[in-house]
Design a protein around this motif. Structure first.
Motif, PDB file in Angstrom:
ATOM      1  N   HIS A  12       0.837  -1.194   0.000  1.00 49.65           N
ATOM      2  CA  HIS A  12       0.000   0.000   0.000  1.00 49.65           C
ATOM      3  C   HIS A  12       0.878   1.252   0.000  1.00 49.65           C
ATOM      4  O   HIS A  12       1.912   1.296   0.688  1.00 49.65           O
ATOM      5  N   PHE A  35       0.672   4.053   1.453  1.00 46.77           N
ATOM      6  CA  PHE A  35       0.904   4.623   2.782  1.00 46.77           C
ATOM      7  C   PHE A  35       2.089   3.940   3.456  1.00 46.77           C
ATOM      8  O   PHE A  35       3.016   4.604   3.945  1.00 46.77           O
ATOM      9  N   ALA A  62     -10.680   7.766   2.983  1.00 44.81           N
ATOM     10  CA  ALA A  62      -9.803   7.594   4.145  1.00 44.81           C
ATOM     11  C   ALA A  62      -8.387   7.228   3.713  1.00 44.81           C
ATOM     12  O   ALA A  62      -7.399   7.764   4.241  1.00 44.81           O
ATOM     13  N   ALA A  63      -8.274   6.321   2.729  1.00 46.68           N
ATOM     14  CA  ALA A  63      -6.949   5.918   2.248  1.00 46.68           C
ATOM     15  C   ALA A  63      -6.233   7.093   1.585  1.00 46.68           C
ATOM     16  O   ALA A  63      -5.010   7.247   1.718  1.00 46.68           O
ATOM     17  N   VAL A  64      -6.995   7.921   0.876  1.00 44.18           N
ATOM     18  CA  VAL A  64      -6.402   9.096   0.236  1.00 44.18           C
ATOM     19  C   VAL A  64      -5.796  10.025   1.284  1.00 44.18           C
ATOM     20  O   VAL A  64      -4.677  10.531   1.129  1.00 44.18           O
ATOM     21  N   LEU A  70      -4.714   9.232   4.251  1.00 42.74           N
ATOM     22  CA  LEU A  70      -3.516   8.604   4.805  1.00 42.74           C
ATOM     23  C   LEU A  70      -2.324   8.775   3.864  1.00 42.74           C
ATOM     24  O   LEU A  70      -1.206   9.081   4.303  1.00 42.74           O
ATOM     25  N   ILE A  71      -2.546   8.577   2.578  1.00 43.40           N
ATOM     26  CA  ILE A  71      -1.458   8.702   1.609  1.00 43.40           C
ATOM     27  C   ILE A  71      -0.967  10.143   1.543  1.00 43.40           C
ATOM     28  O   ILE A  71       0.242  10.403   1.485  1.00 43.40           O
ATOM     29  N   SER A 103       2.589   9.994  -7.833  1.00 40.18           N
ATOM     30  CA  SER A 103       1.604  10.762  -7.069  1.00 40.18           C
ATOM     31  C   SER A 103       1.778  12.252  -7.323  1.00 40.18           C
ATOM     32  O   SER A 103       2.839  12.822  -7.033  1.00 40.18           O
TER      33      SER A 103
END
Length: 468
Positions: free
Chosen positions: A42, A44, A329-331, A333-334, A382
């Protein structure tokens, strides 16, 4: 626009330690890429491990390795974490109320034939103003497919203008996280950057959207998929409990409301430039024009215009607000981990090392910011990480720039962060899967479009740097 040589009065000579820092940073970036692409870890966790490697290999004290990363995560999320969540809430209400349908139906009812791609670009610009790119893409997907089917057009003729509108706004126009990060890092004026960002964004969307879509449709002449990425394209997703869709005017006013507040702040600041003795009016607009306040007020307005006014009840709206946050939520965190990686690089001294090299190379600040963002975009995939890191590196060099050129520096970084989306970018796979393309077709359309946006956008930045 001043070269770096004029900005650094007493540049320090390049040292072996500087070489070590640059090599370590390059290896750290490569490690993150390998962990994401090859090990399928992942992003993150990849950013966390890459940050740990860079901090330790650079000779930073173990305690500071942790504190640098934590400071970067906290500072980044303080700036943009809440804004991402608020943008998701606004996007969810816009979609489920039928407001997006209203905008699309109204605009497309007035155009046909060759004008349809231009209308799609306009729809994407309007809808994309307050939204994270991924949210806007998922929202527009059924619309793109339906318009392609109804107009009997090639998919890329309709999809590329929409993708260009969303991507350009995501990289160049606040309140999107990337531009806000760059603005904060280089201490640019929000209003100035917003105004210049819009000035650059509009012609960039035209060139890389409706005009480029002519070529893209020839290179990849595919039609609309019957089912795109598992998304049902038979309807545009309005909630069945909606009794009446919001009007076109109400929808547009709600969407642009936060941008209007931020522009109002900039206008009042120009009228009353004395920050030491501000008027009551300036204090008020400075407050409501802050991105967090503007987006919060926009969500509250949307609860009325996209909620109660269309027949949705309190419990239903509360559920929608909760449901909107989960997918991003994952966005968040990243984004936070990207800030941690940036601060790890800065804490290790990579920014100072790059500044020394750039001073010796006599590069302009704008070109340096763009090239660093391009390199990081290619390496990490990214746009947000590229923006965070590049802006942090060039921030010490922005002090002697005028407010206008500081804003252009933030936009140069934003333009660089959009360069050549490829297999290490989540957006690449999102576009591929949602539109049912092959990897080769995605490169010919999406990747080429992103590169064009980056180059054209930076070209307009440099033109403005000469003119103003």
């Amino acid at each position: 626009m001043k070269p770096l040589a004029t900005l650094a009065a007493a540049p320090q000579p390049w040292s072996a330690h500087d070489t070590q820092l640059v090599v370590v940073a390059a290896i750290g970036i490569a490690l993150i890429v390998l962990l994401i692409v090859k090990a399928k870890l992942h992003p993150f966790l990849s950013l966390v491990l890459g940050s740990a490697f860079v901090g330790i290999a650079s000779g930073v004290e173990l305690g500071k390795v942790i504190t640098n990363f934590e400071a970067g995560v906290g500072g980044t999320l303080q700036e943009v974490g809440l804004l991402i969540a608020l943008g998701a809430m606004l996007g969810k209400l816009l979609a489920d109320s039928g407001g997006a349908n209203r905008v699309v139906d109204t605009l497309l009812s007035k155009v046909s034939g060759a004008a349809v791609p231009w209308a799609m670009a306009l729809v994407a610009v309007i809808i994309g103003l307050p939204m994270f790119f991924e949210i806007g893409l998922v929202l527009l997907l059924p619309v793109i497919v339906l318009v392609t089917q109804r107009s009997n057009s090639k998919l890329m003729r309709i999809a590329i203008p929409a993708l260009a509108g969303l991507s350009v706004l995501h990289g160049l126009v606040p309140p999107h996280p990337g531009p806000l990060i760059a603005i904060s890092a280089v201490n640019a004026q929000l209003g100035t950057t917003l105004a210049l960002g819009l000035l650059i964004a509009l012609p960039t969307v035209i060139i890389c959207g409706p005009l480029f879509s002519i070529l893209a449709a020839k290179w990849v002449p595919v039609g609309a998929p019957k089912r795109a990425g598992g998304v049902d394209t038979s309807h545009t997703g309005a909630d069945p409990d909606v009794k009446r869709q919001p009007t076109f005017l109400v929808t547009v006013l709600t969407i642009v409301f936060p941008v209007v507040l931020m522009l109002s702040k900039a206008l009042v600041d120009i009228i009353n430039p004395d920050a030491k003795n501000p008027t009551t009016v300036r204090v008020f607009f400075d407050f409501i024009g802050q991105p967090l306040v503007a987006m919060t007020l926009a969500v509250l307005l949307a609860l009325v215009t996209f909620g109660y006014a269309v027949g949705l009840k309190g419990a239903k709206l509360s559920h929608k607000i909760g449901a909107s946050v989960g997918p991003i939520a994952a966005v968040i965190l990243i984004v936070g981990a990207g800030g941690g990686f940036k601060q790890t690089l800065i804490g290790a001294g990579v920014g100072d090392a790059v500044a020394k090299w750039a001073t010796g190379a006599n590069l302009s600040v704008l070109l340096l910011g763009y090239l660093i963002a391009v390199a990081l975009r290619l390496a990490t995939g990214s746009a947000t990480v590229a923006t965070i890191t590049a802006a942090g590196i060039v921030a010490p060099l922005a002090g002697s720039l005028s407010p206008t050129h500081t804003a252009l520096l933030a936009l140069a970084v934003g333009a660089g962060s959009l360069f050549l989306s490829h297999v290490n970018d989540a957006g690449f796979w999102l576009v591929k899967e949602l539109f049912g393309l092959t990897i080769g077709q995605t490169f010919k359309t999406w990747s080429v479009m992103e590169t064009a946006i980056s180059v054209v956008g930076f070209g307009f930045v440099m033109i403005l740097s000469v003119l103003i």
